[in-house]
Design an enzyme around this catalytic site. Structure first.
Site, PDB file in Angstrom:
ATOM      1  N   ARG A  86       0.870  -1.190   0.000  1.00 48.53           N
ATOM      2  CA  ARG A  86       0.000   0.000   0.000  1.00 48.53           C
ATOM      3  C   ARG A  86       0.901   1.232   0.000  1.00 48.53           C
ATOM      4  NH1 ARG A  86      -4.988   0.390   4.058  1.00 48.53           N
ATOM      5  NH2 ARG A  86      -5.817   1.702   2.392  1.00 48.53           N
ATOM      6  N   ASP A 115      -2.031   9.216   7.905  1.00 48.74           N
ATOM      7  CA  ASP A 115      -1.263   8.146   7.254  1.00 48.74           C
ATOM      8  C   ASP A 115       0.136   8.604   6.844  1.00 48.74           C
ATOM      9  OD1 ASP A 115      -4.241   7.335   6.848  1.00 48.74           O
ATOM     10  OD2 ASP A 115      -3.041   5.535   6.534  1.00 48.74           O
TER      11      ASP A 115
HETATM   12  O1  MRU Z   1      -7.625   2.430   4.462  1.00 49.77           O
HETATM   13  P1  MRU Z   1      -7.387   2.349   5.939  1.00 49.77           P
HETATM   14  O2  MRU Z   1      -8.541   1.753   6.688  1.00 49.77           O
HETATM   15  O3  MRU Z   1      -6.084   1.690   6.260  1.00 49.77           O
HETATM   16  O4  MRU Z   1      -7.266   3.859   6.401  1.00 49.77           O
HETATM   17  C1  MRU Z   1      -6.911   4.157   7.719  1.00 49.77           C
HETATM   18  C2  MRU Z   1      -6.928   5.592   8.046  1.00 49.77           C
HETATM   19  O5  MRU Z   1      -7.097   6.437   7.193  1.00 49.77           O
HETATM   20  C3  MRU Z   1      -6.589   5.990   9.456  1.00 49.77           C
HETATM   21  O6  MRU Z   1      -7.223   7.174   9.800  1.00 49.77           O
HETATM   22  C4  MRU Z   1      -5.080   6.157   9.507  1.00 49.77           C
HETATM   23  O7  MRU Z   1      -4.399   5.001   9.147  1.00 49.77           O
HETATM   24  C5  MRU Z   1      -4.480   6.722  10.708  1.00 49.77           C
HETATM   25  S1  MRU Z   1      -4.898   6.041  12.194  1.00 49.77           S
HETATM   26  C6  MRU Z   1      -4.305   4.887  12.910  1.00 49.77           C
END
Ligand code: MRU
Length: 350
Positions: free
Chosen positions: A89, A237
């Site tokens: 990812r 992220d």
């Molecule tokens: O696609 P995801 O479910 O992995 O997205 C996660 C998020 O956007 C969270 O807000 C992010 O990873 C930060 S929090 C631990």
């Protein structure tokens, strides 16, 4: 007890398959790099810190499972594993950060006998796991200071225990305030298309006895207009050197709304989420995902005509000027973020 979405089991990791929550609490074993990569890509494990931890254990599993005929072959394989995991990812930098840490330990110990090398790698993966749990606790403590009893707060996606090895990023703030006896009302945006807010955030907050109310994403503006939100707390992220940050799609819209309504807007993230190689958020790679996630309701029922054109960015970028503060394990960073982020790194983070 805080839910634990990943556990090392001597020769594999056991993960909670987050795609089937809240209907089922199903654990799944990952024994190979391919299985870890697939779990990350399908969002069985998800959330920035958690995919970093999964990547670290994935690296360990990859080296464990490879019988090298010589040192050069082992190094080639280690590079290949690193690349496969990091490319699972693109947006959350925690994944590359953790896998690079593992690769570094590999490089430093590659000449050791196999058992000793594996021991070092296992110790590093556990260290990444423990450090994350500790950072969650510290973010929670710093963030809870910003909340008063009776506050209503808003969050998006899942930035909780299911996204980390501890109590979460944004949600650790709510857990801590709750422990301190502050009465909180949490509004969780459902988070289309994959409903991490509806399926995961409400599940874990309810389990821990917090007062949580689910809303559709398009209802946040109405709540703010009614004066029913005191602050917004979201995860991140990847955070660039100037404080711009990427988070789940919809975060930017909430930041704009919060600014319009004069509501404080906080990002909560550990130091593993900062990427100082990027000057601004414009350089953050934004993942685009399968159109089926939008045209099919939770992978099952079609809700759009077959073949319709779809745009499905999984994240968006919130510019730093919309952010009131960034809650980290070292404290709450304030604007100008380029300065406060630099001085945080001066205090000894990566
Ligand atoms: O696609 P995801 O479910 O992995 O997205 C996660 C998020 O956007 C969270 O807000 C992010 O990873 C930060 S929090 C631990």
């Amino acid at each position: 007890m805080i839910v634990n979405p990943i556990t090392w089991k001597k020769d594999h990791i056991s993960i909670i398959d987050q795609t089937v929550l809240p209907g089922r609490l199903k654990y799944e074993a990952c024994r190979t790099v391919s299985q870890v990569r697939e779990a990350i890509q399908k969002l069985k494990v998800r959330g920035a810190p958690l995919i970093g931890i999964a990547g670290a254990y994935g690296f360990l599993l990859g080296i464990r499972g490879f019988r090298a005929k010589d040192a050069a072959a082992l190094r080639r394989e280690a590079l290949h594993i690193k690349h496969r995991l990091i490319s699972s990812r693109p947006t959350a930098v925690n994944l590359a950060w953790a896998v690079r840490r593992m690769f570094h330990v590999f490089e430093e110990n590659a000449s050791l006998p196999r058992a000793a090398l594996l021991k070092r790698l296992e110790a590093e993966a556990h260290r990444i796991f423990r450090e994350d749990a500790d950072m969650c606790r510290r973010m929670g403590a710093h963030g809870a200071v910003l909340l008063r009893s009776g506050d209503s707060v808003l969050t998006v996606c899942n930035a909780g225990a299911l996204a980390t090895s501890g109590g979460g990023t944004a949600l650790s703030v709510f857990y801590r305030a709750h422990e301190q006896g502050k009465r909180l009302k949490v509004y969780a945006c459902e988070t289309r298309p994959l409903l991490q807010g509806a399926r995961l955030t409400t599940w874990e907050l309810k389990r821990h006895g917090l007062d949580v109310t689910l809303i559709c994403d398009n209802m946040a503006a109405r709540l703010m207009q009614q004066g029913r939100i005191r602050a917004v707390f979201v995860g991140a992220d990847r955070i660039a050197a100037n404080g711009d940050f990427a988070n789940k799609i919809g975060t930017y819209g909430l930041a704009v709304l919060a600014r319009y309504h004069g509501i404080p807007f906080y990002a909560v993230a550990p130091s593993s989420t900062f990427d100082l190689t990027l000057a601004t958020g414009a350089e953050i790679p934004i993942e685009e995902r399968d159109p089926d996630e939008i045209t099919t309701l939770h992978f099952e029922r079609p809700i759009a005509p077959a073949g319709v054109k779809v745009y499905n960015p999984s994240f968006d970028m919130t510019p730093a000027f919309l952010v009131t503060g960034i809650v980290t394990e070292q404290g709450v960073l304030r604007r100008p973020f380029s300065k406060s982020i630099r001085s945080m790194y001066g205090r000894g983070s990566k």
